[in-house]
Design a protein around this motif. Structure first.
Motif, PDB file in Angstrom:
ATOM      1  N   THR A 112      11.626  40.774  41.041  1.00 29.91           N
ATOM      2  CA  THR A 112      10.490  41.409  40.376  1.00 29.91           C
ATOM      3  C   THR A 112      10.892  42.711  39.669  1.00 29.91           C
ATOM      4  O   THR A 112      11.810  43.393  40.103  1.00 29.91           O
ATOM      5  N   MET A 113      10.217  43.017  38.595  1.00 35.85           N
ATOM      6  CA  MET A 113      10.382  44.274  37.854  1.00 35.85           C
ATOM      7  C   MET A 113      11.834  44.505  37.419  1.00 35.85           C
ATOM      8  O   MET A 113      12.328  45.625  37.429  1.00 35.85           O
ATOM      9  N   GLY A 114      12.523  43.423  37.059  1.00 35.37           N
ATOM     10  CA  GLY A 114      13.885  43.554  36.547  1.00 35.37           C
ATOM     11  C   GLY A 114      14.951  43.772  37.606  1.00 35.37           C
ATOM     12  O   GLY A 114      16.100  44.083  37.276  1.00 35.37           O
ATOM     13  N   SER A 115      14.595  43.591  38.868  1.00 36.02           N
ATOM     14  CA  SER A 115      15.561  43.831  39.947  1.00 36.02           C
ATOM     15  C   SER A 115      16.513  42.645  40.114  1.00 36.02           C
ATOM     16  O   SER A 115      16.288  41.560  39.577  1.00 36.02           O
ATOM     17  N   SER A 116      17.595  42.888  40.886  1.00 35.58           N
ATOM     18  CA  SER A 116      18.515  41.825  41.297  1.00 35.58           C
ATOM     19  C   SER A 116      18.384  41.683  42.803  1.00 35.58           C
ATOM     20  O   SER A 116      18.432  42.683  43.536  1.00 35.58           O
ATOM     21  N   ILE A 117      18.249  40.424  43.265  1.00 38.66           N
ATOM     22  CA  ILE A 117      17.930  40.207  44.678  1.00 38.66           C
ATOM     23  C   ILE A 117      18.818  39.148  45.314  1.00 38.66           C
ATOM     24  O   ILE A 117      19.400  38.310  44.622  1.00 38.66           O
ATOM     25  N   ALA A 118      18.887  39.200  46.646  1.00 38.52           N
ATOM     26  CA  ALA A 118      19.570  38.157  47.418  1.00 38.52           C
ATOM     27  C   ALA A 118      18.948  38.150  48.811  1.00 38.52           C
ATOM     28  O   ALA A 118      18.507  39.189  49.317  1.00 38.52           O
ATOM     29  N   PHE A 119      18.930  36.943  49.425  1.00 38.72           N
ATOM     30  CA  PHE A 119      18.294  36.806  50.737  1.00 38.72           C
ATOM     31  C   PHE A 119      19.326  36.541  51.830  1.00 38.72           C
ATOM     32  O   PHE A 119      20.355  35.902  51.589  1.00 38.72           O
ATOM     33  N   LEU A 120      18.994  37.020  53.043  1.00 43.33           N
ATOM     34  CA  LEU A 120      19.819  36.808  54.241  1.00 43.33           C
ATOM     35  C   LEU A 120      19.049  35.893  55.185  1.00 43.33           C
ATOM     36  O   LEU A 120      17.808  35.973  55.278  1.00 43.33           O
ATOM     37  N   HIS A 121      19.772  35.047  55.922  1.00 49.34           N
ATOM     38  CA  HIS A 121      19.104  34.081  56.795  1.00 49.34           C
ATOM     39  C   HIS A 121      18.331  34.783  57.918  1.00 49.34           C
ATOM     40  O   HIS A 121      18.896  35.623  58.628  1.00 49.34           O
ATOM     41  N   PRO A 122      17.053  34.422  58.089  1.00 51.98           N
ATOM     42  CA  PRO A 122      16.248  35.108  59.122  1.00 51.98           C
ATOM     43  C   PRO A 122      16.829  34.970  60.533  1.00 51.98           C
ATOM     44  O   PRO A 122      16.711  35.909  61.343  1.00 51.98           O
ATOM     45  N   LYS A 123      17.473  33.831  60.804  1.00 53.45           N
ATOM     46  CA  LYS A 123      17.993  33.620  62.165  1.00 53.45           C
ATOM     47  C   LYS A 123      19.143  34.573  62.497  1.00 53.45           C
ATOM     48  O   LYS A 123      19.451  34.782  63.671  1.00 53.45           O
ATOM     49  N   ASP A 124      19.774  35.146  61.470  1.00 53.62           N
ATOM     50  CA  ASP A 124      20.881  36.090  61.698  1.00 53.62           C
ATOM     51  C   ASP A 124      20.411  37.549  61.684  1.00 53.62           C
ATOM     52  O   ASP A 124      21.214  38.464  61.844  1.00 53.62           O
ATOM     53  N   VAL A 125      19.109  37.744  61.441  1.00 53.46           N
ATOM     54  CA  VAL A 125      18.577  39.118  61.372  1.00 53.46           C
ATOM     55  C   VAL A 125      17.356  39.221  62.299  1.00 53.46           C
ATOM     56  O   VAL A 125      16.294  39.721  61.905  1.00 53.46           O
ATOM     57  N   GLY A 126      17.537  38.709  63.511  1.00 52.84           N
ATOM     58  CA  GLY A 126      16.488  38.861  64.515  1.00 52.84           C
ATOM     59  C   GLY A 126      15.171  38.208  64.145  1.00 52.84           C
ATOM     60  O   GLY A 126      14.101  38.680  64.556  1.00 52.84           O
ATOM     61  N   GLY A 127      15.227  37.124  63.351  1.00 48.06           N
ATOM     62  CA  GLY A 127      13.990  36.424  63.020  1.00 48.06           C
ATOM     63  C   GLY A 127      13.270  36.967  61.801  1.00 48.06           C
ATOM     64  O   GLY A 127      12.166  36.532  61.482  1.00 48.06           O
ATOM     65  N   MET A 128      13.921  37.920  61.113  1.00 41.67           N
ATOM     66  CA  MET A 128      13.287  38.548  59.937  1.00 41.67           C
ATOM     67  C   MET A 128      13.984  38.089  58.659  1.00 41.67           C
ATOM     68  O   MET A 128      15.169  38.390  58.454  1.00 41.67           O
ATOM     69  N   LEU A 129      13.274  37.352  57.806  1.00 41.33           N
ATOM     70  CA  LEU A 129      13.836  37.033  56.493  1.00 41.33           C
ATOM     71  C   LEU A 129      14.042  38.352  55.753  1.00 41.33           C
ATOM     72  O   LEU A 129      13.113  39.157  55.613  1.00 41.33           O
ATOM     73  N   THR A 130      15.283  38.575  55.317  1.00 41.46           N
ATOM     74  CA  THR A 130      15.669  39.868  54.753  1.00 41.46           C
ATOM     75  C   THR A 130      16.141  39.697  53.319  1.00 41.46           C
ATOM     76  O   THR A 130      16.923  38.799  53.021  1.00 41.46           O
ATOM     77  N   GLU A 131      15.630  40.545  52.465  1.00 44.34           N
ATOM     78  CA  GLU A 131      16.011  40.536  51.050  1.00 44.34           C
ATOM     79  C   GLU A 131      16.759  41.825  50.746  1.00 44.34           C
ATOM     80  O   GLU A 131      16.402  42.891  51.254  1.00 44.34           O
ATOM     81  N   LEU A 132      17.803  41.714  49.948  1.00 42.38           N
ATOM     82  CA  LEU A 132      18.489  42.893  49.412  1.00 42.38           C
ATOM     83  C   LEU A 132      18.036  43.041  47.965  1.00 42.38           C
ATOM     84  O   LEU A 132      18.005  42.049  47.234  1.00 42.38           O
ATOM     85  N   VAL A 133      17.685  44.245  47.568  1.00 37.56           N
ATOM     86  CA  VAL A 133      17.189  44.434  46.206  1.00 37.56           C
ATOM     87  C   VAL A 133      17.816  45.659  45.553  1.00 37.56           C
ATOM     88  O   VAL A 133      17.872  46.731  46.147  1.00 37.56           O
ATOM     89  N   GLN A 134      18.300  45.409  44.345  1.00 37.45           N
ATOM     90  CA  GLN A 134      18.870  46.480  43.530  1.00 37.45           C
ATOM     91  C   GLN A 134      17.934  46.731  42.361  1.00 37.45           C
ATOM     92  O   GLN A 134      17.645  45.811  41.584  1.00 37.45           O
ATOM     93  N   ALA A 135      17.488  47.961  42.227  1.00 35.36           N
ATOM     94  CA  ALA A 135      16.583  48.301  41.127  1.00 35.36           C
ATOM     95  C   ALA A 135      17.327  48.185  39.800  1.00 35.36           C
ATOM     96  O   ALA A 135      18.555  48.317  39.761  1.00 35.36           O
ATOM     97  N   PRO A 136      16.586  47.908  38.712  1.00 37.85           N
ATOM     98  CA  PRO A 136      17.262  47.833  37.409  1.00 37.85           C
ATOM     99  C   PRO A 136      17.830  49.185  37.024  1.00 37.85           C
ATOM    100  O   PRO A 136      17.276  50.226  37.389  1.00 37.85           O
ATOM    101  N   LYS A 137      18.938  49.157  36.290  1.00 37.34           N
ATOM    102  CA  LYS A 137      19.532  50.419  35.811  1.00 37.34           C
ATOM    103  C   LYS A 137      18.762  50.858  34.565  1.00 37.34           C
ATOM    104  O   LYS A 137      18.438  50.036  33.715  1.00 37.34           O
ATOM    105  N   HIS A 138      18.462  52.143  34.497  1.00 40.13           N
ATOM    106  CA  HIS A 138      17.692  52.631  33.338  1.00 40.13           C
ATOM    107  C   HIS A 138      18.621  53.210  32.283  1.00 40.13           C
ATOM    108  O   HIS A 138      19.705  53.634  32.574  1.00 40.13           O
TER     109      HIS A 138
END
Ligand code: V0V
Ligand code: CO
Length: 138
Positions: A112-138
């Protein structure tokens, strides 16, 4: 690191936007359809901070056979994922992957909003689906 957003799965995006607006006086700053992720979503602003803002992300599935569609069928409405803001998502994927956490994406994807994202498996993060997000460069 900081929390960029908390993603909430819902059946009716417009109805949930109205609820968050009238209940918490939050403002919608972006709306987007992301075909690749199978969602129609809205970002509601919480706060500004170093490295980027923080948001509630409301997610309505584009169909039943999507990540959010399956989640709703299995668990109903509720918290779907937590997104951590990172300065460089490709670097974070490498470092975190090397620590034994399964990556759900091979390369960063469009978020969203021009970001770059990637997801981590919830089972490896204590049951929490985790997203990594990098804001767009201005
Ligand atoms: C599934 N599980 C979850 C979960 N979804 N646990 C916590 N939170 C979730 N959201 C559990 C599930 O209960 C199973 O545990 C196990 O993980 C495997 O799930 P599954 O039902 O077998 O598999 P799927 O086919 O439902 O896939 C789950 C994953 C999938 C997480 C792999 O949803 C995925 O790839 N998500 C990443 C993409 C995504 O979510 N996009 C939408 C947001 P048990 O029952 O076996 O114990 S898009 C977005 O945020 C954007 C665009 C943005 O921020 O910009
Ligand atoms: Co998200």
């Amino acid at each position: 690191m900081r929390i960029d957003h908390v993603g909430i799965a819902c059946h009716d995006l417009e109805e949930k936007i109205a609820f968050f607006q009238r209940t918490f006086e939050l403002t919608v700053v972006a709306r987007e359809v992301n075909e690749e992720q199978g969602v129609k979503e809205a970002m509601l602003h919480i706060a500004d901070g170093n490295g980027g803002g923080s948001y509630i992300q409301l997610l309505e599935p584009l169909g039943p056979d999507t990540p959010v569609g399956k989640f709703l069928a299995k668990r109903g409405e509720g918290v779907h994922h937590v997104a951590f803001g990172v300065p460089d998502v490709a670097e974070a994927m490498q470092v975190i992957g090397d620590r034994g956490v399964r990556l759900l994406d091979k390369a960063p994807r469009h978020g969203t909003m021009g970001s770059s994202i990637a997801f981590l498996h919830p089972k490896d993060v204590g049951g929490m689906l985790t997203e990594l997000v990098q804001a767009p460069k201005h």
